[in-house]
Design a protein around this motif. Structure first.
Motif, mmCIF file in Angstrom:
data_model
loop_
_atom_site.group_PDB
_atom_site.id
_atom_site.type_symbol
_atom_site.label_atom_id
_atom_site.label_comp_id
_atom_site.label_asym_id
_atom_site.label_seq_id
_atom_site.Cartn_x
_atom_site.Cartn_y
_atom_site.Cartn_z
ATOM 1 N N SER A 128 0.842 -1.203 0.000
ATOM 2 C CA SER A 128 0.000 0.000 0.000
ATOM 3 C C SER A 128 0.876 1.251 0.000
ATOM 4 O O SER A 128 2.025 1.227 0.454
ATOM 5 N N CYS A 156 6.116 -8.253 -1.309
ATOM 6 C CA CYS A 156 5.098 -9.254 -1.658
ATOM 7 C C CYS A 156 3.707 -8.637 -1.503
ATOM 8 O O CYS A 156 3.533 -7.684 -0.753
ATOM 9 N N THR A 190 4.103 4.083 16.613
ATOM 10 C CA THR A 190 3.563 4.921 15.535
ATOM 11 C C THR A 190 3.009 6.224 16.110
ATOM 12 O O THR A 190 3.319 7.316 15.626
HETATM 13 P P1 NAD Z 1 -4.203 -2.181 2.475
HETATM 14 O O1 NAD Z 1 -5.443 -3.022 2.480
HETATM 15 O O2 NAD Z 1 -4.174 -0.886 1.780
HETATM 16 O O3 NAD Z 1 -3.016 -3.055 1.858
HETATM 17 C C1 NAD Z 1 -2.859 -4.400 2.158
HETATM 18 C C2 NAD Z 1 -1.726 -4.966 1.308
HETATM 19 O O4 NAD Z 1 -1.557 -6.331 1.643
HETATM 20 C C3 NAD Z 1 -1.991 -4.896 -0.175
HETATM 21 O O5 NAD Z 1 -0.849 -4.393 -0.835
HETATM 22 C C4 NAD Z 1 -2.240 -6.364 -0.588
HETATM 23 O O6 NAD Z 1 -1.705 -6.648 -1.875
HETATM 24 C C5 NAD Z 1 -1.480 -7.120 0.487
HETATM 25 N N1 NAD Z 1 -2.101 -8.420 0.753
HETATM 26 C C6 NAD Z 1 -3.391 -8.661 1.077
HETATM 27 N N2 NAD Z 1 -3.586 -9.987 1.213
HETATM 28 C C7 NAD Z 1 -2.403 -10.582 0.998
HETATM 29 C C8 NAD Z 1 -1.971 -11.928 0.990
HETATM 30 N N3 NAD Z 1 -2.829 -12.931 1.247
HETATM 31 N N4 NAD Z 1 -0.675 -12.187 0.708
HETATM 32 C C9 NAD Z 1 0.191 -11.187 0.465
HETATM 33 N N5 NAD Z 1 -0.166 -9.884 0.456
HETATM 34 C C10 NAD Z 1 -1.451 -9.591 0.717
HETATM 35 O O7 NAD Z 1 -3.811 -2.027 4.006
HETATM 36 P P2 NAD Z 1 -2.771 -0.991 4.709
HETATM 37 O O8 NAD Z 1 -3.437 0.311 4.901
HETATM 38 O O9 NAD Z 1 -1.463 -1.067 4.027
HETATM 39 O O10 NAD Z 1 -2.654 -1.676 6.137
HETATM 40 C C11 NAD Z 1 -2.088 -2.968 6.295
HETATM 41 C C12 NAD Z 1 -2.317 -3.458 7.711
HETATM 42 O O11 NAD Z 1 -1.636 -2.585 8.603
HETATM 43 C C13 NAD Z 1 -3.774 -3.446 8.151
HETATM 44 O O12 NAD Z 1 -3.992 -4.543 9.030
HETATM 45 C C14 NAD Z 1 -3.901 -2.155 8.920
HETATM 46 O O13 NAD Z 1 -4.931 -2.204 9.906
HETATM 47 C C15 NAD Z 1 -2.546 -2.085 9.571
HETATM 48 N N6 NAD Z 1 -2.116 -0.731 9.947
HETATM 49 C C16 NAD Z 1 -1.446 -0.616 11.127
HETATM 50 C C17 NAD Z 1 -1.005 0.606 11.564
HETATM 51 C C18 NAD Z 1 -0.236 0.685 12.860
HETATM 52 O O14 NAD Z 1 0.015 1.786 13.377
HETATM 53 N N7 NAD Z 1 0.205 -0.432 13.407
HETATM 54 C C19 NAD Z 1 -1.249 1.749 10.793
HETATM 55 C C20 NAD Z 1 -1.887 1.614 9.563
HETATM 56 C C21 NAD Z 1 -2.307 0.354 9.163
#
Ligand code: NAD
Length: 289
Positions: free
Chosen positions: A158, A179, A256
């Protein structure tokens, strides 16, 4: 680590307030109070209050349209008491992310989502980093984990989490494989990695059986499963194989939030310095009479 950073933030806020006669200001644009992310944003506001930051919700009145969100952001851009602006995500489906992101003044974009800051990161310059990706790499640095020369796998591509984490790891001289949902044979790729950063939003995606023994695992995922907060990594099996692993909750999340506030102080100081330079270049005329 988060506690250490919060102490430094409190000192930074106090110094800024002494120097400028006002605390650093944060505005959180919220589109609806019933969205799940409101809980997270309230947590940020509470963290700000504890260290003396003037943080508030900038709530949209009536129905939020693209034009009303952009107009609200422009008001905040022009408000000298606001040093940082963040916007509640995800946006309603009818609103284009690009229009909202473009409206944020890059100097106030403390979560690094404006294309200018994303471009600076891509080029290896020092703009505002997306706080989550920053936290994922900072946790490695502060733990004394060697990154240079290591094989890293980032799961997730993302624009706000996965890709910035990958760029930061490249900047730290890791060899990075990104990935995503169309990756074939994820397990083989993960097994080669010394460092695994997971940001997919898929609980249980990475298990201990997929890891190289001694790998370092950073779990960014946040998922609710049966009313419980879990990451993307099966913690119980992964901890048996990994040499270091971040838990969820209590891992990347708190770091974060703390880092976001360091970005705010940096934004406040940079804008105050710019304002001072403008005043010196164009002094206000002394009024007669
Ligand atoms: P997003 O949905 O925009 O992106 C998810 C990514 O994961 C995509 O690029 C997709 O291709 C990949 N993906 C999905 N399923 C997959 C699989 N089976 N195998 C491999 N890759 C796969 O989500 P995001 O905004 O990037 O957030 C990702 C995670 O991080 C979420 O769980 C979100 O809640 C979390 N997050 C955490 C924080 C924090 O402060 N810890 C902040 C933002 C987001």
């Amino acid at each position: 680590m988060a506690a250490e950073i919060r102490v430094a933030v409190a000192e930074g806020v106090a110094a800024f307030t002494r120097a400028h006669g006002r605390p650093p200001g944060l505005a959180v644009v919220i589109i609806g109070r019933d969205a799940p992310s409101t809980v997270y944003l309230e947590q940020i506001l509470r963290g700000c209050a504890k260290v003396g930051i003037d943080a508030r919700f900038a709530e949209l009145e009536g129905e939020a349209t693209e034009a009303s969100i952009v107009a609200r952001i422009r008001e905040l851009n022009a408000d000298p008491s606001v040093d940082g602006v963040i916007v509640q995500m995800p946006l309603p489906r009818t609103i284009r992310l690009r229009s909202v992101v473009d409206a944020i003044d890059p100097a106030k974009d403390i979560d690094g989502i404006h294309p200018l800051n994303a471009g600076l990161l891509r080029l290896g310059y020092d703009g505002f980093l997306p706080a989550t990706a920053h936290a994922a790499v900072e946790i490695l640095r502060r733990s004394g984990i060697e990154i240079a020369g290591k094989d890293a796998v980032v799961i997730g591509r993302s624009a706000v989490v996965g890709m910035p984490a990958a760029f930061l790891l490249v900047k730290e001289d890791a060899t990075v494989t990104v990935c995503h949902s169309r990756t074939t044979d994820l397990a083989t790729k993960v097994r080669r990695a010394d460092i695994v950063v997971v940001a997919a939003g898929r609980p249980g995606l990475v298990t201990g059986a997929m890891l190289k023994p001694g790998a370092v695992v950073v779990d960014i995922g946040i998922n609710m499963v049966d009313g419980r907060l879990v990451g993307d990594v099966d913690f119980a099996s992964a901890r048996e194989v990994a040499s270091a692993i971040t838990p969820v909750p209590g891992g990347v999340g708190p770091l974060t939030n703390a880092l976001l506030l360091t970005h705010l102080i940096r934004a406040a100081e940079a804008q105050a310095a710019d304002a001072q330079a403008r005043d010196e270049a164009h002094p206000q005329p002394v009024s007669a009479g």
